[in-house]
Design a protein around this motif. Structure first.
Motif, PDB file in Angstrom:
ATOM      1  N   ARG A   1      41.959  40.974  44.583  1.00  9.44           N
ATOM      2  CA  ARG A   1      40.490  41.043  44.568  1.00  9.44           C
ATOM      3  C   ARG A   1      40.025  39.907  43.662  1.00  9.44           C
ATOM      4  O   ARG A   1      40.469  39.780  42.522  1.00  9.44           O
ATOM      5  N   LEU A   2      39.125  39.105  44.180  1.00  8.98           N
ATOM      6  CA  LEU A   2      38.632  37.914  43.485  1.00  8.98           C
ATOM      7  C   LEU A   2      37.185  38.131  43.091  1.00  8.98           C
ATOM      8  O   LEU A   2      36.377  38.593  43.907  1.00  8.98           O
TER       9      LEU A   2
ATOM     10  N   LYS B   1      24.888  34.458  40.164  1.00  4.02           N
ATOM     11  CA  LYS B   1      25.559  34.459  41.468  1.00  4.02           C
ATOM     12  C   LYS B   1      27.028  34.774  41.253  1.00  4.02           C
ATOM     13  O   LYS B   1      27.714  34.076  40.518  1.00  4.02           O
ATOM     14  N   THR B   2      27.486  35.812  41.896  1.00  4.14           N
ATOM     15  CA  THR B   2      28.875  36.213  41.778  1.00  4.14           C
ATOM     16  C   THR B   2      29.464  36.392  43.167  1.00  4.14           C
ATOM     17  O   THR B   2      28.857  37.035  44.021  1.00  4.14           O
ATOM     18  N   LEU B   3      30.636  35.809  43.375  1.00  3.12           N
ATOM     19  CA  LEU B   3      31.356  35.934  44.635  1.00  3.12           C
ATOM     20  C   LEU B   3      32.433  36.979  44.453  1.00  3.12           C
ATOM     21  O   LEU B   3      33.257  36.876  43.538  1.00  3.12           O
ATOM     22  N   GLU B   4      32.402  38.024  45.282  1.00  2.64           N
ATOM     23  CA  GLU B   4      33.425  39.064  45.236  1.00  2.64           C
ATOM     24  C   GLU B   4      34.061  39.172  46.609  1.00  2.64           C
ATOM     25  O   GLU B   4      33.382  39.504  47.576  1.00  2.64           O
ATOM     26  N   LYS B   5      35.346  38.887  46.698  1.00  4.91           N
ATOM     27  CA  LYS B   5      36.075  38.920  47.960  1.00  4.91           C
ATOM     28  C   LYS B   5      37.466  39.469  47.737  1.00  4.91           C
ATOM     29  O   LYS B   5      38.004  39.441  46.629  1.00  4.91           O
ATOM     30  N   VAL B   6      38.057  39.952  48.825  1.00  2.00           N
ATOM     31  CA  VAL B   6      39.457  40.358  48.827  1.00  2.00           C
ATOM     32  C   VAL B   6      40.190  39.346  49.686  1.00  2.00           C
ATOM     33  O   VAL B   6      39.752  39.027  50.785  1.00  2.00           O
ATOM     34  N   GLY B   7      41.287  38.814  49.154  1.00  2.00           N
ATOM     35  CA  GLY B   7      42.042  37.808  49.887  1.00  2.00           C
ATOM     36  C   GLY B   7      43.505  37.839  49.512  1.00  2.00           C
ATOM     37  O   GLY B   7      43.969  38.737  48.817  1.00  2.00           O
TER      38      GLY B   7
ATOM     39  N   ARG C   1      39.485  29.134  52.646  1.00  2.00           N
ATOM     40  CA  ARG C   1      40.424  28.977  51.540  1.00  2.00           C
ATOM     41  C   ARG C   1      39.628  28.488  50.332  1.00  2.00           C
ATOM     42  O   ARG C   1      38.900  27.511  50.420  1.00  2.00           O
ATOM     43  N   LEU C   2      39.794  29.186  49.235  1.00  2.00           N
ATOM     44  CA  LEU C   2      39.102  28.836  48.001  1.00  2.00           C
ATOM     45  C   LEU C   2      40.135  28.411  46.967  1.00  2.00           C
ATOM     46  O   LEU C   2      41.177  29.047  46.845  1.00  2.00           O
ATOM     47  N   SER C   3      39.837  27.363  46.244  1.00  2.63           N
ATOM     48  CA  SER C   3      40.759  26.916  45.201  1.00  2.63           C
ATOM     49  C   SER C   3      40.076  27.007  43.842  1.00  2.63           C
ATOM     50  O   SER C   3      38.878  26.764  43.713  1.00  2.63           O
ATOM     51  N   PHE C   4      40.868  27.373  42.860  1.00  6.70           N
ATOM     52  CA  PHE C   4      40.385  27.519  41.493  1.00  6.70           C
ATOM     53  C   PHE C   4      41.419  26.950  40.544  1.00  6.70           C
ATOM     54  O   PHE C   4      42.600  26.911  40.860  1.00  6.70           O
ATOM     55  N   SER C   5      40.987  26.560  39.369  1.00  5.70           N
ATOM     56  CA  SER C   5      41.922  26.062  38.364  1.00  5.70           C
ATOM     57  C   SER C   5      42.355  27.223  37.471  1.00  5.70           C
ATOM     58  O   SER C   5      41.695  28.261  37.396  1.00  5.70           O
TER      59      SER C   5
ATOM     60  N   GLU D   1      37.961  36.176  37.876  1.00  6.56           N
ATOM     61  CA  GLU D   1      38.736  37.370  37.541  1.00  6.56           C
ATOM     62  C   GLU D   1      39.556  37.761  38.764  1.00  6.56           C
ATOM     63  O   GLU D   1      39.021  37.839  39.865  1.00  6.56           O
ATOM     64  N   LEU D   2      40.834  37.986  38.573  1.00  4.62           N
ATOM     65  CA  LEU D   2      41.726  38.369  39.657  1.00  4.62           C
ATOM     66  C   LEU D   2      42.302  39.750  39.378  1.00  4.62           C
ATOM     67  O   LEU D   2      42.717  40.032  38.258  1.00  4.62           O
ATOM     68  N   THR D   3      42.324  40.572  40.405  1.00  5.33           N
ATOM     69  CA  THR D   3      42.907  41.909  40.296  1.00  5.33           C
ATOM     70  C   THR D   3      43.891  42.088  41.433  1.00  5.33           C
ATOM     71  O   THR D   3      43.531  41.875  42.591  1.00  5.33           O
ATOM     72  N   LEU D   4      45.099  42.461  41.106  1.00  6.63           N
ATOM     73  CA  LEU D   4      46.124  42.686  42.118  1.00  6.63           C
ATOM     74  C   LEU D   4      45.832  43.991  42.834  1.00  6.63           C
ATOM     75  O   LEU D   4      45.613  45.022  42.211  1.00  6.63           O
ATOM     76  N   MET D   5      45.814  43.934  44.161  1.00  6.34           N
ATOM     77  CA  MET D   5      45.541  45.120  44.968  1.00  6.34           C
ATOM     78  C   MET D   5      46.850  45.863  45.194  1.00  6.34           C
ATOM     79  O   MET D   5      47.832  45.273  45.619  1.00  6.34           O
TER      80      MET D   5
END
Length: 91
Positions: free
Chosen positions: A24-25, A33-39, A61-65, A75-79
């Motif tokens: 979960r991203l 503005k907040t982007l919330e997606k599952v990928g 496809r989204l890239s982040f540093s 913020e990343l959450t493992l599903m």
């Protein structure tokens, strides 16, 4: 500066172990503005990581540093896969 470099390396190593898994991203894009997606965490590279979003009518496809994770811009959450719970009736 050495501590920041070690922190970025630790974040990268942590993400490398979860490549191919669903996450979960939540990305703060500024001005409320907040982007919330599952990928799916698709790949890690020396400076960035890539998340693939597969939703109906939305493939991207989204890239982040790794610094985005360090500064909590991303913020990343493992599903976890939902486990079936089997119950027995003892009558």
């Amino acid at each position: 500066m050495l501590a920041a470099t070690n922190a970025l390396l630790q974040i990268r190593r942590s993400l490398e172990t979860h490549v191919g898994q669903q996450i979960r991203l939540r990305a703060h894009r500024g001005r409320r503005k907040t982007l919330e997606k599952v990928g799916v965490l698709e790949n890690t590279y020396p400076s960035i990581f890539v998340v693939r979003i597969d939703e109906p009518n939305y493939n991207q496809r989204l890239s982040f540093s790794y610094a985005d994770v360090l500064t909590e811009t991303v913020e990343l959450t493992l599903m976890q896969k939902a486990r079936e719970s089997k119950t027995k009736n003892l009558a």
